[in-house]
Design an enzyme around this catalytic site. Structure first.
Site, PDB file in Angstrom:
ATOM      1  N   CYS A   1      93.664 -45.837   4.961  1.00 32.15           N
ATOM      2  CA  CYS A   1      94.805 -45.521   6.022  1.00 32.15           C
ATOM      3  C   CYS A   1      94.456 -45.921   7.426  1.00 32.15           C
ATOM      4  O   CYS A   1      93.157 -46.146   7.785  1.00 32.15           O
ATOM      5  CB  CYS A   1      94.913 -44.066   6.157  1.00 32.15           C
ATOM      6  SG  CYS A   1      95.370 -43.035   4.653  1.00 32.15           S
TER       7      CYS A   1
ATOM      8  N   ARG B   1      94.976 -51.717   5.391  1.00 28.59           N
ATOM      9  CA  ARG B   1      94.323 -50.485   5.161  1.00 28.59           C
ATOM     10  C   ARG B   1      94.870 -49.617   4.168  1.00 28.59           C
ATOM     11  O   ARG B   1      94.423 -48.738   3.824  1.00 28.59           O
ATOM     12  CB  ARG B   1      93.952 -49.576   6.406  1.00 28.59           C
ATOM     13  CG  ARG B   1      92.977 -50.291   7.413  1.00 28.59           C
ATOM     14  CD  ARG B   1      92.797 -49.494   8.630  1.00 28.59           C
ATOM     15  NE  ARG B   1      91.725 -48.593   8.475  1.00 28.59           N
ATOM     16  CZ  ARG B   1      90.544 -48.792   8.658  1.00 28.59           C
ATOM     17  NH1 ARG B   1      90.366 -49.901   9.472  1.00 28.59           N
ATOM     18  NH2 ARG B   1      89.562 -48.023   8.500  1.00 28.59           N
TER      19      ARG B   1
ATOM     20  N   TRP C   1      97.108 -44.702   2.563  1.00 22.80           N
ATOM     21  CA  TRP C   1      96.765 -45.407   0.950  1.00 22.80           C
ATOM     22  C   TRP C   1      96.611 -43.808   0.599  1.00 22.80           C
ATOM     23  O   TRP C   1      95.608 -43.258   0.927  1.00 22.80           O
ATOM     24  CB  TRP C   1      95.564 -45.926   1.303  1.00 22.80           C
ATOM     25  CG  TRP C   1      94.946 -46.602   0.014  1.00 22.80           C
ATOM     26  CD1 TRP C   1      95.453 -47.744  -0.741  1.00 22.80           C
ATOM     27  CD2 TRP C   1      93.937 -46.036  -0.929  1.00 22.80           C
ATOM     28  NE1 TRP C   1      94.754 -47.833  -1.808  1.00 22.80           N
ATOM     29  CE2 TRP C   1      93.948 -46.856  -2.110  1.00 22.80           C
ATOM     30  CE3 TRP C   1      93.331 -44.840  -0.777  1.00 22.80           C
ATOM     31  CZ2 TRP C   1      93.012 -46.405  -3.186  1.00 22.80           C
ATOM     32  CZ3 TRP C   1      92.397 -44.487  -1.658  1.00 22.80           C
ATOM     33  CH2 TRP C   1      92.513 -45.258  -2.896  1.00 22.80           C
TER      34      TRP C   1
ATOM     35  N   ASN D   1      92.757 -40.206   8.588  1.00 24.65           N
ATOM     36  CA  ASN D   1      92.052 -41.175   7.563  1.00 24.65           C
ATOM     37  C   ASN D   1      90.835 -40.720   6.845  1.00 24.65           C
ATOM     38  O   ASN D   1      89.902 -40.213   7.663  1.00 24.65           O
ATOM     39  CB  ASN D   1      91.865 -42.648   8.316  1.00 24.65           C
ATOM     40  CG  ASN D   1      91.064 -43.518   7.421  1.00 24.65           C
ATOM     41  OD1 ASN D   1      91.080 -43.473   6.162  1.00 24.65           O
ATOM     42  ND2 ASN D   1      90.035 -44.177   8.036  1.00 24.65           N
ATOM     43  N   GLY D   2      90.947 -40.541   5.471  1.00 31.80           N
ATOM     44  CA  GLY D   2      89.760 -39.896   4.774  1.00 31.80           C
ATOM     45  C   GLY D   2      89.951 -38.710   4.145  1.00 31.80           C
ATOM     46  O   GLY D   2      91.227 -38.685   3.663  1.00 31.80           O
TER      47      GLY D   2
ATOM     48  N   GLU E   1      83.484 -61.416 -11.494  1.00 32.07           N
ATOM     49  CA  GLU E   1      84.467 -61.616 -10.124  1.00 32.07           C
ATOM     50  C   GLU E   1      85.679 -62.240 -10.898  1.00 32.07           C
ATOM     51  O   GLU E   1      86.806 -61.603 -10.327  1.00 32.07           O
ATOM     52  CB  GLU E   1      83.677 -62.505  -9.277  1.00 32.07           C
ATOM     53  CG  GLU E   1      84.601 -62.971  -8.013  1.00 32.07           C
ATOM     54  CD  GLU E   1      85.115 -61.856  -7.258  1.00 32.07           C
ATOM     55  OE1 GLU E   1      84.726 -60.514  -7.466  1.00 32.07           O
ATOM     56  OE2 GLU E   1      85.895 -62.128  -6.395  1.00 32.07           O
TER      57      GLU E   1
ATOM     58  N   LYS F   1      89.406 -60.239 -10.271  1.00 34.11           N
ATOM     59  CA  LYS F   1      90.619 -61.040  -9.622  1.00 34.11           C
ATOM     60  C   LYS F   1      91.848 -60.813 -10.602  1.00 34.11           C
ATOM     61  O   LYS F   1      93.033 -60.595  -9.763  1.00 34.11           O
ATOM     62  CB  LYS F   1      90.376 -62.359  -9.275  1.00 34.11           C
ATOM     63  CG  LYS F   1      89.437 -62.723  -8.141  1.00 34.11           C
ATOM     64  CD  LYS F   1      89.759 -62.741  -6.901  1.00 34.11           C
ATOM     65  CE  LYS F   1      89.430 -61.338  -6.134  1.00 34.11           C
ATOM     66  NZ  LYS F   1      88.148 -61.170  -5.671  1.00 34.11           N
TER      67      LYS F   1
ATOM     68  N   GLU G   1      93.029 -57.160 -10.355  1.00 37.22           N
ATOM     69  CA  GLU G   1      93.852 -56.483  -9.551  1.00 37.22           C
ATOM     70  C   GLU G   1      95.026 -57.159  -9.086  1.00 37.22           C
ATOM     71  O   GLU G   1      95.827 -56.854  -8.239  1.00 37.22           O
ATOM     72  CB  GLU G   1      92.497 -56.569  -8.053  1.00 37.22           C
ATOM     73  CG  GLU G   1      92.369 -57.853  -7.760  1.00 37.22           C
ATOM     74  CD  GLU G   1      91.342 -57.707  -6.367  1.00 37.22           C
ATOM     75  OE1 GLU G   1      91.720 -56.821  -5.425  1.00 37.22           O
ATOM     76  OE2 GLU G   1      90.325 -58.435  -6.244  1.00 37.22           O
TER      77      GLU G   1
ATOM     78  N   HIS H   1      76.995 -57.542 -29.396  1.00 34.02           N
ATOM     79  CA  HIS H   1      76.375 -55.936 -29.527  1.00 34.02           C
ATOM     80  C   HIS H   1      77.860 -54.886 -29.279  1.00 34.02           C
ATOM     81  O   HIS H   1      77.443 -53.679 -28.802  1.00 34.02           O
ATOM     82  CB  HIS H   1      75.487 -55.622 -28.388  1.00 34.02           C
ATOM     83  CG  HIS H   1      74.247 -56.682 -28.571  1.00 34.02           C
ATOM     84  ND1 HIS H   1      73.326 -56.514 -29.537  1.00 34.02           N
ATOM     85  CD2 HIS H   1      73.920 -57.825 -27.896  1.00 34.02           C
ATOM     86  CE1 HIS H   1      72.469 -57.463 -29.474  1.00 34.02           C
ATOM     87  NE2 HIS H   1      72.823 -57.980 -28.423  1.00 34.02           N
TER      88      HIS H   1
ATOM     89  N   LYS I   1      92.910 -53.377   1.821  1.00 33.75           N
ATOM     90  CA  LYS I   1      91.921 -54.296   2.205  1.00 33.75           C
ATOM     91  C   LYS I   1      90.567 -53.656   2.773  1.00 33.75           C
ATOM     92  O   LYS I   1      89.422 -54.267   2.355  1.00 33.75           O
ATOM     93  CB  LYS I   1      92.289 -55.235   3.358  1.00 33.75           C
ATOM     94  CG  LYS I   1      91.485 -56.133   3.997  1.00 33.75           C
ATOM     95  CD  LYS I   1      91.365 -57.374   2.858  1.00 33.75           C
ATOM     96  CE  LYS I   1      90.403 -58.480   3.051  1.00 33.75           C
ATOM     97  NZ  LYS I   1      89.973 -59.395   1.722  1.00 33.75           N
TER      98      LYS I   1
END
Ligand code: F6R
Length: 606
Positions: free
Chosen positions: A2, A27, A74, A98-99, A478, A482, A485, A501, A601
């Site tokens: 947020c 955010r 968010w 925010n939080g 990575e 990508k 997301e 395995h 972000k």
């Protein structure tokens, strides 16, 4: 996450709040809202969706006022919706937050008993009712001190009051908060970036502090409510203009920028004339460090994992890697001889910050590798290594990942040299290779057109696997992250040798599998693992580097070849096609590439 902004001024504030909210959209972007104070009344406009939608609503419902707060959300508690969007207001007070308030359920029960009625599913609304309740008996300052004691969790707050025509309260516990100073107006913001178009004069709140902002001055208070003085920092006044240019998306631009950002970073850290590494004022002697712990989240964690391989290869130092959200709650064995390195693009990630804070509280040696040098993590670390890659706007981290890996690689060379683990010849060869990296990255970007075609096979699938060994394993993680997301495709990164395995059971006829097998010390082993998945029907996209030598395997579906460079720098080159694979897969599906669903972000909640 947020984003929060607040302005008190002698002018109308709505349009400046909107401008700042646009900057804070990195955010969170599932809903947005503004509240202003006009003639003794709090009015709010809010909606589901982005700041553009809010602006449209504001065109219909004009908001007047010289004092206001704004928010981009968010979602944590309650779905993204207009009712759950911030600000949350009572007749007396309006709050942006925010939080997370961890004890919101208990507080809600108490407030309901007192007759308060709740409209939303958010934890934030308890703050509104708590303030309203305390204001019945106490003055503003006492009320703030009391509610801050009652609230558990981490948060940043912006609050305006019906009866205070020129006043905003800001409070910080955990989540970052900045105060800005302007002519006849002052500001509150989640970061200085949000305020930069209005001022370059900034102060930061520390944990537990709160402030009272009026248009002619700002007062700061500590946890006990005692007045404190704050330094005003002057940030560079030229606001960096950073737009997409001719690119469709920031992500596309940021991928293409990598040869330049890598070159800039190398020039910052390495003196070309005498090949020395410019890490000055490093506060500790090599004899004071016997081990290193690298800590980060998501992509930043992957760069830490990558660095583990380099440190083990090139130095004799003990090295461990940790996910910040795990580290912060474990029973860690703190060691005075350990250097704790925190890696973060934004420098605001709550889990990474908390891990750093924990190390600082235990008086450990802390160092951060960050992109945003004004960030909380940079400010709280004892030593900072910037990655110099410029603003990264696309939510999916690309150029910052390469930047983090590069700085960690350089740190590894520096520490290896300080400890005499790396001999002169090896050191000079490594430095020389670094100067080839930018050029080779540029050439590796040319794999673009092939990837654009290949990505059709990654669009409508049940899932995919990314396999690699050694240096290529963190890159496999990575690459999978990508694709997840951006294209919302289930993808797993796996050490190629682990497939037998268990995960081999997932391989089905026609399943696309990405195999990272650059011609390094792990090459032959990875090729054998590749054959095992091909034998079970996988469609293999092999990513390797150019060579005259044939690849001893049949039935490879597609092959991408990057340029040649020393083995330990190949991870940089093989990352590029994976970034493009995720980008084009998302593009094919018509997804919002720079703002993928459910993400933001800067992850400032735990
Ligand atoms: C993925 C991504 C995230 C971040 C993570 C940490 O593309 O961007 O996984 O890497 O949230 O963020 P920072 O580096 O800002 O601490």
């Amino acid at each position: 996450m947020c984003g929060i902004v607040g302005i008190t001024s002698n002018k109308q504030v709505t349009s400046s709040i909107i401008n700042s909210l646009r900057k804070l959209e990195y955010r969170g972007y599932d809903s947005a809202g503004i509240a202003t104070l006009n003639n003794g009344f709090i009015n709010e406009v809010k909606c589901e969706g982005r700041v553009n939608a809010l602006e449209k609503n504001l065109a219909k419902n004009k908001l007047q006022g010289n004092v206001g707060i704004g928010h981009v959300r968010w979602a944590t508690h309650g779905i993204p919706s207009t009712i759950n969007a911030h600000p949350h207001s009572s007749e007396k007070v309006s709050v942006v937050h925010n939080g997370i308030i961890e004890n919101s359920t208990i507080l809600k029960k108490y407030l309901i008993k007192k007759g308060h009625k709740f409209k939303s599913q958010t934890d934030t609304e308890v703050i509104v009712h708590l303030i309203t309740e305390y204001l019945k008996k106490d003055d503003l300052k006492k009320t703030i001190l009391k509610i801050l004691k009652k609230l558990h969790g981490s948060f940043a707050l912006g609050i305006i009051f019906k009866d205070e025509p020129d006043l905003i309260v800001g409070a910080r516990r955990g989540s970052p908060l900045a105060v800005g100073y302007g002519p006849n107006e002052n500001y509150l913001g989640s970061d200085s970036y949000a305020l930069k178009s209005m001022t370059n004069k900034i102060s930061y709140l520390n944990d537990g502090e709160f402030c009272v902002i009026k248009k002619d001055g700002v007062e700061f208070f500590d946890v006990k409510g005692l007045k404190i003085n704050k330094k005003i920092l002057e940030l560079s006044s030229n606001e960096q203009t950073y737009d997409k240019g001719d690119y469709k998306h920031y992500m596309a631009k940021e991928i293409e920028e990598q040869p330049t950002t890598i070159k800039n970073c190398i020039n910052e850290y390495i003196d070309k004339i005498n090949s020395s590494i410019n890490i000055f004022n490093f506060p500790w002697k090599s004899s004071e460090i016997s081990s290193i712990t690298l800590i980060g989240c998501g992509t930043a964690y992957h760069s830490c994992l990558m660095a583990k391989y380099w440190f083990e290869q090139l130095t004799s130092i003990n090295i461990s890697v940790d996910i910040a959200s795990e580290f912060r709650y474990r029973n860690n064995r703190f060691n005075k001889e350990t250097l704790y390195v925190f890696v973060s693009q934004s420098g605001e990630t709550a889990d990474t910050f908390a891990a750093l804070d924990l190390c600082n509280k235990n008086k450990m040696k802390t160092c951060s590798v960050v992109n945003v040098v004004e960030s909380s993590i940079a400010r709280e670390s004892k030593f900072v290594l910037p990655i110099h890659c410029g603003p990264e706007i696309g939510v999916a981290s690309t150029k910052a990942f390469l930047g983090q890996m590069l700085v960690l690689y350089i740190l590894c060379l520096k520490i290896g040299k300080m400890r005499n683990d790396i001999n002169k010849k090896v050191y000079f060869t490594k430095i020389k290779s670094l100067f080839d990296l930018s050029k080779m990255l540029k050439k590796s970007l040319e794999t673009e057109s092939r990837i654009e075609t290949i990505c059709s096979s990654f669009v409508d699938i049940k899932g995919s696997m990314f396999l690699g060994r050694g240096y290529s394993f963190p890159i496999a993680l990575e690459g999978a992250l990508k694709l997840k997301e951006l294209a919302y495709v289930h993808a797993e990164g796996y050490p190629a040798g682990e497939m037998k395995h268990g995960p081999l059971a997932l391989i089905e006829e026609g399943m696309p599998v990405v195999v990272l097998a650059p011609r390094d010390q792990y090459y032959k082993k990875t090729i054998s693992n590749m054959q095992e998945v091909i034998a079970r029907g996988a469609k293999v996209l092999l990513i390797t580097n150019k060579s005259k030598d044939e690849i001893y395997s049949e039935n490879i579906w597609e092959k991408i070849e990057v340029e040649n460079i020393s083995d330990d720098l190949l991870p940089f080159l093989i990352t590029v096609p994976l970034q493009k694979l995720a980008y084009y897969s998302a593009l094919k599906k018509g997804y919002d590439i720079d703002k993928p669903r459910n993400l933001a972000k800067s992850v400032t909640v735990e």
